[in-house]
Write an enzyme that holds these catalytic residues in place. Sequence first.
Site, PDB file in Angstrom:
ATOM      1  N   HIS A 127       0.978  -0.994  -0.050  1.00  0.00           N
ATOM      2  CA  HIS A 127      -0.170  -0.106  -0.130  1.00  0.00           C
ATOM      3  C   HIS A 127       0.887   1.296   0.077  1.00  0.00           C
ATOM      4  CE1 HIS A 127      -2.742   3.020   1.507  1.00  0.00           C
ATOM      5  NE2 HIS A 127      -3.956   2.014   1.496  1.00  0.00           N
ATOM      6  N   ASP A 204       3.290  -3.963   7.788  1.00  0.00           N
ATOM      7  CA  ASP A 204       1.907  -3.247   7.760  1.00  0.00           C
ATOM      8  C   ASP A 204       0.534  -4.395   7.862  1.00  0.00           C
ATOM      9  OD1 ASP A 204      -0.532  -2.206   6.773  1.00  0.00           O
ATOM     10  OD2 ASP A 204       0.384  -1.629   5.072  1.00  0.00           O
ATOM     11  N   GLN A 207      -4.627  -4.902   6.980  1.00  0.00           N
ATOM     12  CA  GLN A 207      -5.754  -6.021   6.762  1.00  0.00           C
ATOM     13  C   GLN A 207      -5.539  -7.233   7.518  1.00  0.00           C
ATOM     14  OE1 GLN A 207      -7.984  -5.387   4.451  1.00  0.00           O
ATOM     15  NE2 GLN A 207      -7.155  -3.558   3.659  1.00  0.00           N
ATOM     16  N   LYS A 230     -10.627  -0.576  10.097  1.00  0.00           N
ATOM     17  CA  LYS A 230     -10.744  -1.566   9.149  1.00  0.00           C
ATOM     18  C   LYS A 230     -11.142  -2.435  10.214  1.00  0.00           C
ATOM     19  CE  LYS A 230      -7.388  -0.176   5.731  1.00  0.00           C
ATOM     20  NZ  LYS A 230      -8.046   0.336   4.954  1.00  0.00           N
ATOM     21  N   CYS A 368      -4.580   2.650  -3.711  1.00  0.00           N
ATOM     22  CA  CYS A 368      -3.140   2.979  -3.173  1.00  0.00           C
ATOM     23  C   CYS A 368      -2.166   1.768  -3.507  1.00  0.00           C
ATOM     24  CB  CYS A 368      -3.524   3.258  -1.567  1.00  0.00           C
ATOM     25  SG  CYS A 368      -4.236   4.554  -1.395  1.00  0.00           S
TER      26      CYS A 368
END
Length: 410
Positions: A127, A204, A207, A230, A368
């Site tokens: 991302h 990261d 998700q 999220k 993104c």
Amino acid sequence: MNAPLIKRPFDVEAIRADFPILQRSVHGRPLVYFDNAASAQKPDAVIEAMAAAMRGSYANVHRGLHALANETTDAFEAARQTVARYIGAASPDSIVFTKGGTQAINIVAAGLDVQPGDEIVVSVMEHHANIVPWHMLRERKGAVLRWLDVDDDGNIDLAALDALIGPRTKMVALTHMSNVLAAKTPAAEVVRLAHAKGVPVLLDGCQAAVHMRVDVSALDVDFYAFTGHKLYGPTGIGVLYGKPDRLAALPPFEGGGEMIDIVAQDRVTYNEPPHRFEAGTPPILEAIGLKAAIDWYEAQDRGAIETHEAALRDYAMDALRGLNWVQLHGQAPDKGAIIAFSVAGAHPHDVAQILDRQGVAVRAGHHCAQPLMKRLGVTATARASFGCYNRIDEVDVFIEALHKARKLLS
């Protein structure tokens, strides 16, 4: 660290009843919300927790001596403890509250000691939040970005990663789960490989923190970033986890109140982590909302949710594979509940707009992730992403709407 022992038996209708927005219609049709990878909806537990804090017990945190300040400080720090438990951090002092996952990564990048020619390893499926901060080091400090390729399904080659890590590598920064292909990075192997060469790892987890069990202590990862919105929580709140020694080595990201120790006319000294990185008034209500979201989520049967989301993914993938005018991007068998796709002869934006008229919300664009779009040979895709409250019959509505879109656009 143990999650709450009491679990609510999985019942998708009971879960849906917790989300008031799912009761509304769009363009005269029941809402089918398949844009969860961008931002998930919020249960009543989150909405009410934030409203209750504003109605009955709000004040600024840490510095007040009155009852409201103490109550709010306790609630804010309880949120830090909840986050630490949720991701398996050994101490809540390793949890920094940020305004989002993007800021969490920026804190690490901005504080990294980088000299011209030092290298950062990233993959082509990151991302932009895990690309642009490193580009800023390239522009400002002469860092070099080393790019790790992925295959069509988003799998990485550990041997190729090993070859990219050299004596000047300062950080390996990878997604834990792709927001486009839903591919899962073999994080434990990545960390072992990088640590064998003395290189720290940032993951990261924006998700992964929703769809996977995350244990930062077991992973031995140096930094982990994720966002609240999220994870069925509010916007404006994110988390940076860092090992104590790694956080202690980072300079402050912003200056102001709370992040200081002593301020004089001729000098300033800084607070210890995590407060060193929480300048000014922090996201108090948002932290309370994030705690409520995690408490709500941990009260569910996570294993049943994972099975349910996998069933949604497989059902949708099988249906889409039967359409010779649909191209699927990323088909790893253990991928997360995110499906990127293209419709032959149609721009993803047009597809998304027609689906919206049928009440189906999907995302369209480069997500993104422009380097990944280039790797896939497209400029954009459509993306359907599932949450715990989605149902199989909603996938049927999505497929029917897709057929209508095809007819209108052909």
